[in-house]
Each structure stands twice: as C-alpha cells, then as structure tokens.
Design an enzyme around this catalytic site. Sequence first.
Site, PDB file in Angstrom:
ATOM      1  N   CYS B 172      24.913  -8.577 -13.183  1.00 16.68           N
ATOM      2  CA  CYS B 172      24.322  -7.694 -13.735  1.00 16.68           C
ATOM      3  C   CYS B 172      23.548  -7.139 -13.572  1.00 16.68           C
ATOM      4  O   CYS B 172      22.451  -6.368 -13.673  1.00 16.68           O
ATOM      5  CB  CYS B 172      22.772  -8.989 -12.159  1.00 16.68           C
ATOM      6  SG  CYS B 172      22.800 -10.731 -11.671  1.00 16.68           S
ATOM      7  N   HIS B 305      15.214  -3.887 -10.009  1.00 14.30           N
ATOM      8  CA  HIS B 305      15.784  -5.442 -10.657  1.00 14.30           C
ATOM      9  C   HIS B 305      15.483  -7.484 -10.131  1.00 14.30           C
ATOM     10  O   HIS B 305      14.586  -7.411 -10.893  1.00 14.30           O
ATOM     11  CB  HIS B 305      16.823  -5.426  -9.316  1.00 14.30           C
ATOM     12  CG  HIS B 305      17.908  -6.327  -9.814  1.00 14.30           C
ATOM     13  ND1 HIS B 305      19.097  -6.039 -11.226  1.00 14.30           N
ATOM     14  CD2 HIS B 305      18.330  -7.443  -9.292  1.00 14.30           C
ATOM     15  CE1 HIS B 305      19.235  -7.128 -11.196  1.00 14.30           C
ATOM     16  NE2 HIS B 305      19.536  -7.559 -10.147  1.00 14.30           N
ATOM     17  N   HIS B 342      16.109 -13.477 -15.773  1.00 12.03           N
ATOM     18  CA  HIS B 342      17.759 -12.177 -15.766  1.00 12.03           C
ATOM     19  C   HIS B 342      18.325 -12.361 -16.784  1.00 12.03           C
ATOM     20  O   HIS B 342      18.722 -14.058 -16.855  1.00 12.03           O
ATOM     21  CB  HIS B 342      17.948 -12.979 -13.981  1.00 12.03           C
ATOM     22  CG  HIS B 342      19.038 -11.930 -13.688  1.00 12.03           C
ATOM     23  ND1 HIS B 342      19.171 -10.758 -14.675  1.00 12.03           N
ATOM     24  CD2 HIS B 342      19.252 -11.654 -12.818  1.00 12.03           C
ATOM     25  CE1 HIS B 342      20.286 -10.369 -13.897  1.00 12.03           C
ATOM     26  NE2 HIS B 342      20.002 -10.689 -12.243  1.00 12.03           N
TER      27      HIS B 342
END
Lengths: 346, 413
Positions: B172, B305, B342
């Site tokens: 990620c 994040h 995400h």
Amino acid sequence: MSRVFVSGLGAVSPAGWGVPALRAALAAGEPLPIQGIERPGWYRPLRARLVPDPSPRPAWQTHPRLRRASLLTHYVAAAAMEALGQNCLDPARPPRLGLIVCLQSGCVQYSYRFYKEVLEAPATASPLLFPETVFAAPASHVSTLLGNVSLAVTLLGDPAVFLLGVALVADWLKEERVDLGLVVGAEEANWLRADAIWHFDRACVSSAGAGCVCLSRNAVQSMGVELETMTDAQTYLSSRSRRQSAQAMRQQLEAGSADELLCDGLQGCRRLDAPEQEAWQNWPGSRLSPKRVLGEGLMAASGWQCVAACDALARGDFKAAALSIVGCNQQAIGARFVRANGVAQE
Amino acid sequence: MLFPLPVRKGPAPRVVVTGAGIVTAYGAGWRANAEGFRAGRTAFRPITLFDVSRQRSKMAAEADLPDTLPPTRLPARQLKRLDRASRILLLAAHEAWRQAGWEPTENLPLVLGTTAGGMLLGEEYFKRAVGSPRGHHGQPTRALHYQPQTQGRVIAEALGFCGPLFIIANACASGGNALGKAWEMVRAGRTGRVLAGGYDALSQLVFAGFDSLQCISPGSCRPFDTHRDGLSIGEGAAVVALETHDSAHRRGAEIIGELIGYGSTMDRHHLTQPHPEGEASLAAMQRACEVAQVNPADIDYVNAHGTGTQLNDSSEAAAINRWAGHRAATLPVSSTKAGIGHLLGGAGAVEAVVCLMALREQWLPPETRVETPDPICRFPLVRQPTDARCGVALSNSIGFGGANATLILRRHA
C-alpha cells in the site's frame, strides 16, 4: 566517482542451495534433469527443473516469520543470508542494510491456492494464505530475519529488472543511506507459471530459485570484484524491437577480449534466444549460459547469471565479465563487472 | 548509462510538479476529483466488476471510466486490448503529460507503484487454464497484459517516450514510494524529468483477500472514528510529471507544486500489522522533514494513510502524535480514503495529488462521516469542508509488509 564492489553472493537453484552447488552444475555444463509438473485437466505434464529440499534444513527456517512463509520467501532468505555471509559478523556494529527483491511472477503457489479457494468458497478463503500472495511479503519477512534493514523495495518486471535493482542500490550506496545493499532475483515454480512460459516457447523449461549479490562501497569487504558499467535500459516499444534493444545494449558495452567472460541468458529456445544470440555473435571470449543448465528461472535466472559472472571473476578465472540480460517483455540491460584486485580502501 | 552514476554539481535541485493526472471513483481528471475531495463526498457502491454475492462485504469505490480514451499514439487495435488497469493508468498519465506540456522524448524514466498490475486479466487466465485446460486461445495475451511492465510500456507507447521503467510493489506504500524514488532520481542528477505515479484496479483476488482478513468495512470506512469497522477498497491512479525547478522555469511551465521531502522506512513488526506505536511511520515522517528542512510547525495539513482499521489508525495516530508534539493540537489531519477507499498501489500517488489540490486551491479535504473521533487522535480531524491557508502538506503511506513512505509537498505561489 563512486565505486560499487561485490561483497557476497548467494544462490538457490535446481542445482541445490548455495553458490557451490550452482558453480558445480555450471562447471559440469550438463542440463539438469527435467521433472514433470502436472497440469490439471491435461494429460501431458509441463516441464520444469525444481529446487530440491535443503539438506540439512537451515536454522533460520524456524524463525516465527518464516514458518508459514512461501517457498519464494525461503529462496530469497537463503540467497540473501548466503550473500551477506561474513559481512554482518559484528553484532555491536550492524551495517545498515538495503534490500531489493526483484520478481516477475512472485508468489504463484499461494496465489494459486488462495484464488482457487476464493472461487470455490470465498467466505472461507484462508486469511493465512492471502498475505503471502502480496509481492512485498518476501522483502518484509527477510527484512525481519536480517534485522537491520533500513530500506526495502520490491521491484517487478521482466528479468532485466534485476540490474535496475543493482542501479538503485548503487544510488543508496552513493548517498550513504546504506552500508550494504542486497539485490535478490527470485521466482518459485508452479504449473500456472510453467503453463504461461509454455505458451511463449514450447522448448522452455520452467525453473525456480534465487540469486543474490551483496554490494558495498567498501573495497576491503569486497570479493575483489566491482561493477564497472551498466548500460541504459533499452526498453521494447513498437518502434524498437527486442532485437534492436539487444543490439543497442550490446553496443553500449565493450567489445571484449579472449580473457573475458560473457554470461548470457541463452537457454536453447531458438525463438527466444535469437535477439541475444545475434547481438553477441562476435563475442571473442568465453561464454556461460546458466539457463541452458538450470532452465528459465525468469528473475531468479538473472540472479544466477550475475552470481555466476561475479563468482568466476572472484575466483580469478577472468579479468572481466559482461552480463547480458535480454528480458522477455520489457527491456534489455547489460553490465560489465571487473576484477578489483589491489584496490585501496575507499 | 545506469552506471557509473552521474556526478551532480552543486546542491540537489528543487523538484517541482508540472503535471498531475488523477482517476478515482469521483471521476477522471483534476476538476471532478477536486470537487469530490473538497466536499468530502463518499463514492462507495455495490461492486459490479465481479461476483461478491458470497463475500462478507459487497461495497467498494469503483471508478466509472469514459467510453473513449483520449487521443494518443496507441493504434485502435491496441486501445481495444487495454485492460482496466491500463485504461485507468493511461487516463491519469495523459492528463499529467498534457498539463506538463512535455513532448515525446528519449530516456525519460517512468516510475510506477502498483500492488496487482492487471490482476483482473490474471484472474481470467487462471479461470481459463483451470476451466478449459485445452483451450489456449488468448492465454498468451492475458499472460503478457496482466504484468505491470506491459501497462508501463503502454504509457510510454501512448505518450511517445522511452526510458527505464521502475515498478515498485511495496504494497500500500507503492505509490508513495514511486513518487519518492522518482524525486530521488531527479535530486541525484540521474535525470531532469520523471513521470511517476501509482495505480491499481479492483480485482476479485485482492478484494477477497482483504475480506478474508475480515478487515473490510461492511459499509463505508470511517478512518479515525472510534467506531471504525474496517477499510473500503477503491481503485484509481495518479500520475505526476516531476522536473527540476530550473527546467520548468526555463520552459515557462506552470508549476503546480513542489515535492520537497521524502522518507521511507521499514516496519519489521509484523506482516499485516503495523507497530502499535507507529515507530516506522514516525521515522518516515522525521526523515521526510529532515530532508525537506521543515518541522511539524511548518506543516499545515496531514493527509493520513488512515485506512479505517483499528490497528492502522491507532498506530498512525500514535506516530502523528509523537512526531507533531505540541503542534498536534492544532494540526489538521484527514484521510481521503473516507471518500474513495483504499487504492492500494495507487493510494500514495493519489493522496499526493490531493495534497497538491489542497495546496493550490487552499482547502482541506474533510472526512464527513466521522462521528466520534478516536480519543487517541490528539490532532483535529478535518470533518467539514474547510477553506484554509495551506502552504505545506504531508502525506503518509503505510504498507502491508511494513514499507512506509512519507511525502512532503509545498505550495508554489
């Protein structure tokens, strides 16, 4: 100029675990025996050269992070640990490590198992398998195993990416962000990957393993080998074929001489080999083609090529070695390593 | 030549952004996305791309792609064969390229971050190999096109450039690290320009993977809310054109913003869980600040994040608290994953572009669905559309497996 030395080598291949096994197989020059991988629903097995189980089992395999990890992670770990070798002996002064793991197929065994479960019963697909399918998993596990990794990157692409990894580590060393940089190329075997390779050339023999070089700025730590030059990345485009890229890569490297080695990526598949064969037809020195013996290991094979070239230099067999990686679908990159005997400490 | 390294004369050059392209579930292009992020809209809906009838979760932020792609150098035959990930990436890259006003060129590096490349095609390869073992039609093409280097080459072909192609798969944090590596290449003198970005398309394997970990929210994610119940998956891409300030100035290019700092670290705590105190995330922020020569008092906004999972958000909040110190009490923070989910390999790049939007248009992107901020957050969460002076923004990426990246961007006035 910032110099980059080779401080260690590591390998896992169908010849066995370790550089000595790789060296012995390449010295013998005989293609290793081919095994069959069963392809579900088809009578004819796919051809492969598989990595034998390690004997004895390395102690690090009992590390909690590695107990459920993929074979791919085990290959990366073994090659990295071997390449690091004597370079990390002083626990009071651990070097700052950089780790680059280069992959093309990645963790195909767990990906296959996990996606099969998803299609059959997604609500019960194993949460233990999925994390291991992530490309970054081997770098994560091995960073934990090594303990002092400050930078870790996973690079994807065709086999020439291994040399992009070497170039990135050279940057890190130049900027003094790490003391040692490990570049590992690795792949694992399964029938889906062998099937994909089969589609491109029926003569190809899929194989697996890892190859690793440990790089440093410190001549004292070196094996007496240094990176002298690396070509541009000659990317394949519709306007520039694989053949033209291989030629462009060749032209950026020295002509060579009788006491130099060319370690190339030829494997005995006429169509795939043709561009590289043509580019190097006038090479005046010795040639070594690890894939002829070990099979098409994709990124692992790039690692083996680099390890074999540096090992031959370290043993004093040649004064220089050219490395030719004509990737399957991205780019051609070449490099030249030379002996660095008698260099003063940087 | 990739080696020996060029010797840089003088200090590292300033690196500016002269083009930015973005595709998310808000739409394709800067304007559609700026409106969505500024308002804090949520873009989650039932998944249509693959069967989720037997999954626990059934929602994601799918991107609506235009029927036709912008005109490029790709022939119609190749355009027709592009997979979803390539189309998303091409839309973003084309916007960045056009905005930068770059011309076709040799030796322009491309640095991309992704976690899955064209996984939808890989899944199709699998289904056909298993379902019709004797039917090989189209399999070579699928095997080629699912690989991310093919998507990278598509961009180069479409826009008319060639050069080294780096594909970073740091989970990620892939997109954040791709921009960071590109920035380092310019600073090191390897190149004067780089095209860099991150992308990922939704895929069944990845969605089911997160679902198997039971970390997908059954509804929409609410990062940093006390009652957060998991992340939401999205898809998209962002691409930026990076070049030296001198180069941009010389050619009179419009400068969108400046990338002034990058820090990357490795969290060795666990494969799927960050360190509870956010050690590596803290170190990444500190490293980026050190390189950028700024401190927390200089930062006007943090794009966290913030995935919406218990573990990520508490770890990151702890890291931000420790890094910001007293500044935390007044430092606006939000996670734009609350709106678009995400984006995995695309997240870091998309969130960097969101920061550029905030810097350029002077607003902060809110998380409008947060009801009860987690008390661990000592910082104010942006919960309403907010106009604000924003001179420097920091963006965090925290990767599965422990890769972290922090980028710091500055307004170019």
